[in-house]
Design a protein around this motif. Structure first.
Motif, PDB file in Angstrom:
ATOM      1  N   LEU A 147       0.806  12.423  -4.600  1.00  0.00           N
ATOM      2  CA  LEU A 147       1.902  12.575  -2.976  1.00  0.00           C
ATOM      3  C   LEU A 147       0.041  11.272  -2.027  1.00  0.00           C
ATOM      4  O   LEU A 147       0.918  11.423  -1.605  1.00  0.00           O
ATOM      5  CB  LEU A 147       1.033  13.661  -3.158  1.00  0.00           C
ATOM      6  CG  LEU A 147       0.931  15.013  -2.095  1.00  0.00           C
ATOM      7  CD1 LEU A 147       3.439  14.417  -1.471  1.00  0.00           C
ATOM      8  CD2 LEU A 147       0.977  16.402  -2.039  1.00  0.00           C
ATOM      9  N   GLU A 148      -1.020  11.749  -2.295  1.00  0.00           N
ATOM     10  CA  GLU A 148      -1.654  11.045  -1.518  1.00  0.00           C
ATOM     11  C   GLU A 148      -1.789   9.066  -1.607  1.00  0.00           C
ATOM     12  O   GLU A 148      -1.762   8.956  -0.833  1.00  0.00           O
ATOM     13  CB  GLU A 148      -2.961  10.300  -2.280  1.00  0.00           C
ATOM     14  CG  GLU A 148      -3.555  12.413  -1.592  1.00  0.00           C
ATOM     15  CD  GLU A 148      -3.349  12.771  -0.685  1.00  0.00           C
ATOM     16  OE1 GLU A 148      -4.496  11.332   0.308  1.00  0.00           O
ATOM     17  OE2 GLU A 148      -3.377  13.302  -0.078  1.00  0.00           O
ATOM     18  N   MET A 149      -1.260   8.809  -2.790  1.00  0.00           N
ATOM     19  CA  MET A 149      -0.057   7.340  -2.591  1.00  0.00           C
ATOM     20  C   MET A 149       0.870   7.203  -1.866  1.00  0.00           C
ATOM     21  O   MET A 149       0.686   6.181  -1.084  1.00  0.00           O
ATOM     22  CB  MET A 149      -0.259   7.316  -4.021  1.00  0.00           C
ATOM     23  CG  MET A 149       0.177   6.096  -4.309  1.00  0.00           C
ATOM     24  SD  MET A 149       1.266   4.839  -5.894  1.00  0.00           S
ATOM     25  CE  MET A 149       2.558   6.147  -5.467  1.00  0.00           C
ATOM     26  N   LEU A 150       1.293   7.958  -1.582  1.00  0.00           N
ATOM     27  CA  LEU A 150       2.414   8.014  -0.558  1.00  0.00           C
ATOM     28  C   LEU A 150       2.005   8.281   0.163  1.00  0.00           C
ATOM     29  O   LEU A 150       2.491   7.661   1.740  1.00  0.00           O
ATOM     30  CB  LEU A 150       3.869   9.291  -0.846  1.00  0.00           C
ATOM     31  CG  LEU A 150       4.271   8.096  -2.155  1.00  0.00           C
ATOM     32  CD1 LEU A 150       5.348  10.471  -2.898  1.00  0.00           C
ATOM     33  CD2 LEU A 150       5.578   7.479  -2.440  1.00  0.00           C
ATOM     34  N   ARG A 151       0.812   9.135   0.984  1.00  0.00           N
ATOM     35  CA  ARG A 151       0.301   8.964   2.053  1.00  0.00           C
ATOM     36  C   ARG A 151      -0.120   7.990   3.140  1.00  0.00           C
ATOM     37  O   ARG A 151       0.512   7.858   4.060  1.00  0.00           O
ATOM     38  CB  ARG A 151      -0.539   9.719   2.363  1.00  0.00           C
ATOM     39  CG  ARG A 151       0.115  11.946   2.288  1.00  0.00           C
ATOM     40  CD  ARG A 151      -1.330  12.462   2.471  1.00  0.00           C
ATOM     41  NE  ARG A 151      -0.760  13.893   2.744  1.00  0.00           N
ATOM     42  CZ  ARG A 151      -0.990  15.326   1.895  1.00  0.00           C
ATOM     43  NH1 ARG A 151      -1.500  14.459   0.962  1.00  0.00           N
ATOM     44  NH2 ARG A 151      -0.576  15.954   1.976  1.00  0.00           N
ATOM     45  N   GLU A 152      -0.928   7.054   2.046  1.00  0.00           N
ATOM     46  CA  GLU A 152      -1.289   5.640   2.241  1.00  0.00           C
ATOM     47  C   GLU A 152      -0.206   4.542   2.596  1.00  0.00           C
ATOM     48  O   GLU A 152       0.154   3.676   3.205  1.00  0.00           O
ATOM     49  CB  GLU A 152      -2.699   5.158   0.812  1.00  0.00           C
ATOM     50  CG  GLU A 152      -2.877   3.939   0.915  1.00  0.00           C
ATOM     51  CD  GLU A 152      -3.674   4.079   2.314  1.00  0.00           C
ATOM     52  OE1 GLU A 152      -3.523   3.119   2.789  1.00  0.00           O
ATOM     53  OE2 GLU A 152      -3.879   4.872   3.286  1.00  0.00           O
ATOM     54  N   ILE A 153       0.407   4.580   1.476  1.00  0.00           N
ATOM     55  CA  ILE A 153       1.678   3.524   1.856  1.00  0.00           C
ATOM     56  C   ILE A 153       2.679   3.974   2.932  1.00  0.00           C
ATOM     57  O   ILE A 153       2.950   3.361   4.020  1.00  0.00           O
ATOM     58  CB  ILE A 153       3.282   4.228   0.438  1.00  0.00           C
ATOM     59  CG1 ILE A 153       2.216   3.732  -0.860  1.00  0.00           C
ATOM     60  CG2 ILE A 153       4.157   2.922   0.744  1.00  0.00           C
ATOM     61  CD1 ILE A 153       3.383   3.900  -2.340  1.00  0.00           C
ATOM     62  N   ARG A 154       2.793   5.572   3.351  1.00  0.00           N
ATOM     63  CA  ARG A 154       3.596   5.956   5.009  1.00  0.00           C
ATOM     64  C   ARG A 154       2.234   5.572   5.809  1.00  0.00           C
ATOM     65  O   ARG A 154       3.268   4.745   6.863  1.00  0.00           O
ATOM     66  CB  ARG A 154       3.775   6.745   4.908  1.00  0.00           C
ATOM     67  CG  ARG A 154       4.566   7.739   6.121  1.00  0.00           C
ATOM     68  CD  ARG A 154       5.548   5.995   6.716  1.00  0.00           C
ATOM     69  NE  ARG A 154       6.780   6.507   6.482  1.00  0.00           N
ATOM     70  CZ  ARG A 154       7.976   5.633   5.628  1.00  0.00           C
ATOM     71  NH1 ARG A 154       7.822   4.742   6.495  1.00  0.00           N
ATOM     72  NH2 ARG A 154       8.644   6.666   5.574  1.00  0.00           N
ATOM     73  N   ARG A 155       1.384   4.869   5.812  1.00  0.00           N
ATOM     74  CA  ARG A 155      -0.148   4.570   6.926  1.00  0.00           C
ATOM     75  C   ARG A 155       0.240   2.746   6.897  1.00  0.00           C
ATOM     76  O   ARG A 155       0.720   2.670   8.365  1.00  0.00           O
ATOM     77  CB  ARG A 155      -1.118   5.412   6.632  1.00  0.00           C
ATOM     78  CG  ARG A 155      -1.627   6.241   6.478  1.00  0.00           C
ATOM     79  CD  ARG A 155      -2.691   6.387   6.897  1.00  0.00           C
ATOM     80  NE  ARG A 155      -3.517   6.565   5.564  1.00  0.00           N
ATOM     81  CZ  ARG A 155      -3.808   8.132   4.407  1.00  0.00           C
ATOM     82  NH1 ARG A 155      -3.031   8.884   4.903  1.00  0.00           N
ATOM     83  NH2 ARG A 155      -4.126   7.763   3.138  1.00  0.00           N
ATOM     84  N   LYS A 156       0.615   2.350   5.656  1.00  0.00           N
ATOM     85  CA  LYS A 156       0.819   0.941   6.095  1.00  0.00           C
ATOM     86  C   LYS A 156       2.341   0.872   6.511  1.00  0.00           C
ATOM     87  O   LYS A 156       2.676  -0.350   7.228  1.00  0.00           O
ATOM     88  CB  LYS A 156       0.464   0.230   4.551  1.00  0.00           C
ATOM     89  CG  LYS A 156      -1.091   0.424   4.159  1.00  0.00           C
ATOM     90  CD  LYS A 156      -1.063  -0.275   2.707  1.00  0.00           C
ATOM     91  CE  LYS A 156      -2.214  -0.306   1.935  1.00  0.00           C
ATOM     92  NZ  LYS A 156      -2.484  -1.006   0.696  1.00  0.00           N
ATOM     93  N   CYS A 157       3.116   1.863   6.484  1.00  0.00           N
ATOM     94  CA  CYS A 157       5.188   1.530   6.093  1.00  0.00           C
ATOM     95  C   CYS A 157       5.010   2.759   7.374  1.00  0.00           C
ATOM     96  O   CYS A 157       5.736   3.098   6.728  1.00  0.00           O
ATOM     97  CB  CYS A 157       5.880   1.594   5.112  1.00  0.00           C
ATOM     98  SG  CYS A 157       4.442  -0.192   4.328  1.00  0.00           S
ATOM     99  N   PRO A 158       5.271   2.623   8.702  1.00  0.00           N
ATOM    100  CA  PRO A 158       5.640   3.384   9.222  1.00  0.00           C
ATOM    101  C   PRO A 158       6.808   4.025   9.334  1.00  0.00           C
ATOM    102  O   PRO A 158       7.858   2.680   9.118  1.00  0.00           O
ATOM    103  CB  PRO A 158       4.999   3.387  11.013  1.00  0.00           C
ATOM    104  CG  PRO A 158       5.083   1.524  10.797  1.00  0.00           C
ATOM    105  CD  PRO A 158       4.611   1.331   9.502  1.00  0.00           C
TER     106      PRO A 158
END
Length: 684
Positions: A147-158
């Motif tokens: 879940l935290e990894m996906l949050r980080e990915i979404r920050r990188k990939c809006p």
């Protein structure tokens, strides 16, 4: 029919929530018809997912190869991988060539299971490659870490720019020791505002009641994947979809019975309002290209489906994959025939496209000598209507500007590609100035022909270091590279006189060609093969070009595709036929001596063996004479000879049996012999 095993080995372990794959079984089948044409198909098996075993496949293939006729319909749906292989092999045979399609297929980038750091690095690579849809394998790490990894990915990939898909491979239905149900995990993902497009197969296949509840209650759209494997009849398929009501279907042709069976799933999906996309099942490039060609045809006829990225980006997974007939650029899969080609500067590649041209122009490390190339590239891709400006070299008069239409320029490039048999992917070098027609047309040929064009600074000694297929050089540049000539397949020489002293030093094993043309004809309209130690053959016309002459022997060129019609040149030739001639010299250089015409270039060729020991530039020209009108003179670019040596030189020339008496120089003069920037003698 014949077959052979070709187990595929992964570049690195491919981990999913099901298992870890190091290698996988694969077979290639070849089907031949009576005329000898062949078609190739692939049997792709995924251990633990395919419904047939490797032993079952081998047994059926051993039976199948004994049959004289192979029919897809005869293969049971319990052997879907064989059904797919035979179907695609027959399509390959009918096509009689590599799979191809027009345009690019939008695909997702795939992130395999790894540690969090490794998965984030994979995302960065995909983003840098231009992917806009990213699919992640999930379910092996603790849920809170994912879940935290996906949050980080979404920050990188809006979400405004990137689409995120996740694939659980059934993992959310297994006890992970975190006390969370599949629905609770889906709700947590939704509450994190990750804007996830879809999740593939959140729970294991075969639990229809649980899957139906999830599809009805999940805040994240569910896509069925493994659920479709082994469901053979159309009635069973419809019952499955009506019960579960998924938002999406994932179609893997080699796991569900081939292309025709996939199309039956598609018909049902359209009937029930379910969207879908196609993914590979870890095939080699053989199976992958067959799927790509098939889906490209469906998408072309259904533009409303083109917004969903397909899952066809798995071609780089194996150490022993077959040769690729595809390439990926900016998140799209193209057939090799569509490769754009590229320009290469100091090892950095810029695709031949509008974006690539702009990136090349803006490149901070680009040296100033490439400014003209940058301008030409940007103009080419931004303005498809305006004529293109060329500047003459000044070899036959003051330099001047000439305009040619874009269509004429492209026609010239295509003529060269055909004549010299230069295919997409050709490795070439641009070593000529972009300001003149020879350099500019090398760039256009690379764009039109989809080459990989390395650019090096134009100089009298080009810095050619890499193995290449094609290069255009002036004779001066060619001579400077001897004796250690670079590794090259074909060399086009032009822009100056190719003297025997150079021709006899040309290395064997390389195709050397001499071009004949001018700015007015958009470079060469004829060429001849040059071989050391052999007489020069006539010049031969390129495609779409023919010749005739005026009564005075002047060459007349017709190349209508280039916009050249009845162009009377300054060149004197001996015309053999409409496609071949022997060049004699320039009409403007002709010396009228006592009413007899002397062609300087002919005399220069005939005295070359006598002049060679002097090791200097020379030319024949006419000067005013009261009695003859003009008299023939030999001009030498060297120190003045003593009178005895001058007399001896003139006597040697006069003794040549091949030279008529009125061609003999009447005297010797000394002075600089100027050449143009491309090495042509300036006689005026």
């Amino acid at each position: 029919m014949t077959y052979r095993a070709h187990p595929l080995t992964f570049n690195k372990p491919a981990q999913t929530s099901r298992d870890v794959l190091y290698h996988k079984p694969s077979f290639f089948i070849t089907i031949c018809d009576k005329s000898g044409r062949k078609g190739v198909g692939e049997i792709s098996l995924i251990p633990g997912l395919s419904i047939e075993s490797e032993e079952e496949v081998r047994s059926y293939l051993d039976t199948l190869k004994t049959k004289r006729v192979v029919n897809v319909e005869d293969i049971p749906l319990t052997l879907p991988s064989i059904k797919f292989a035979v179907e695609t092999a027959l399509r390959s045979l009918k096509r009689d060539g590599e799979a191809h399609w027009s345009g690019g297929i939008t695909i997702n980038g795939l992130v395999w299971m790894d540690c969090v750091k490794g998965m984030l690095e994979q995302v960065d690579v995909l983003v840098n490659k231009g992917f806009k849809t990213i699919k992640l394998k999930v379910g092996t790490l603790p849920f809170h870490e994912e879940l935290e990894m996906l949050r980080e990915i979404r920050r990188k990939c809006p979400s405004e720019e990137f689409t995120l898909r996740i694939d659980a491979n059934g993992a959310f239905g297994k006890d992970a020791g975190d006390g969370m149900t599949a629905l609770e995990k889906l709700e947590a993902l939704s509450n994190a505002d990750l804007n996830i497009h879809s999740i593939e197969q959140p729970i294991p296949a075969g639990q229809y009641d649980k899957m139906a509840i999830l599809c009805a209650t999940s805040p994240i759209p569910i896509a069925l994947d493994e659920e479709l494997i082994g469901v053979h009849s159309q009635s069973e398929r419809k019952a499955l979809l009506e019960k579960t009501k998924p938002k999406y279907l994932i179609l893997k042709p080699s796991l569900i019975g081939g292309l025709a069976e996939s199309e039956k799933w598609i018909e049902l999906a359209h009937e029930l309002g379910i969207r879908w996309w196609v993914t590979s099942a870890l095939e080699s490039n053989v199976g992958l290209s067959a799927i790509a060609e098939w889906i490209a045809g469906i998408l072309e006829n259904n533009p409303n489906l083109q917004g969903l990225a397909q899952g066809l980006g798995t071609g780089g997974l194996f150490t022993n994959n077959t040769a690729s007939t595809m390439f990926i650029e900016n998140g799209k899969l193209y057939a090799q025939q569509q490769r754009l080609g590229s320009i290469v500067l100091h090892g950095q590649t810029f695709p031949f496209s509008r974006a690539g041209a702009n990136d090349f122009k803006a490149h901070k490390g680009r040296p100033s000598w490439t400014d003209g190339i940058a301008r030409t590239l940007v103009d080419w891709f931004q303005d498809s209507e305006s004529p293109i400006l060329f500047k003459t070299s000044g070899s036959s008069g003051p330099p001047r500007n000439i305009l040619h239409t874009r269509d004429s320029v492209i026609s010239s490039a295509k003529d060269s590609l055909t004549f010299f048999k230069l295919n997409p992917g050709t490795r070439a070098v641009l070593a000529l100035p972009i300001d003149f027609v020879a350099g500019k047309l090398m760039l256009v040929r690379a764009i039109v022909g989809r080459w990989n064009l390395e650019i090096i600074e134009p100089s009298s000694r080009p810095a050619c270091t890499n193995d290449i297929d094609f290069i255009a050089l002036t004779p001066l540049q060619c001579a400077s590279l001897l004796p250690d000539f670079p590794v090259v397949s074909k060399v086009l020489l032009g822009g100056g006189v190719l003297r025997d002293s150079l021709k006899n030093k040309l290395p064997e094993g390389i195709e050397f060609w001499e071009g004949f043309g001018m700015t007015e004809t958009l470079t060469h309209i004829a060429a001849r093969r040059v071989i050391s130690g052999k007489d020069n053959p006539p010049f031969t016309a390129l495609p779409g070009v023919d010749f005739n002459t005026r009564p005075d022997g002047a060459l007349v060129i017709n190349a209508p595709n280039r916009g050249v019609v009845h162009l009377v040149t300054d060149d004197l030739v001996e015309l053999i036929d409409a496609q071949n001639f022997i060049w004699l010299g320039r009409q403007s250089s002709v010396i009228n001596s006592g009413g007899l015409k002397v062609i300087p270039e002919v005399v220069e060729q005939k005295i070359r063996s006598i002049m060679r020991p002097l090791d200097c530039a020379y030319l024949i020209r006419g000067i005013e004479d009261e009695g003859l009108g003009e008299k023939v003179m030999l001009r030498i670019d060297s120190k003045k000879l003593n009178p005895e040596d001058e007399d001896a030189l003139l006597r040697k020339i006069a003794s040549l049996e091949t030279l008529p008496a009125y061609h003999n120089p009447r005297g010797i003069e000394y002075g600089t012999i100027k050449t143009s920037i491309v090495g042509k003698i300036q006689r005026l």
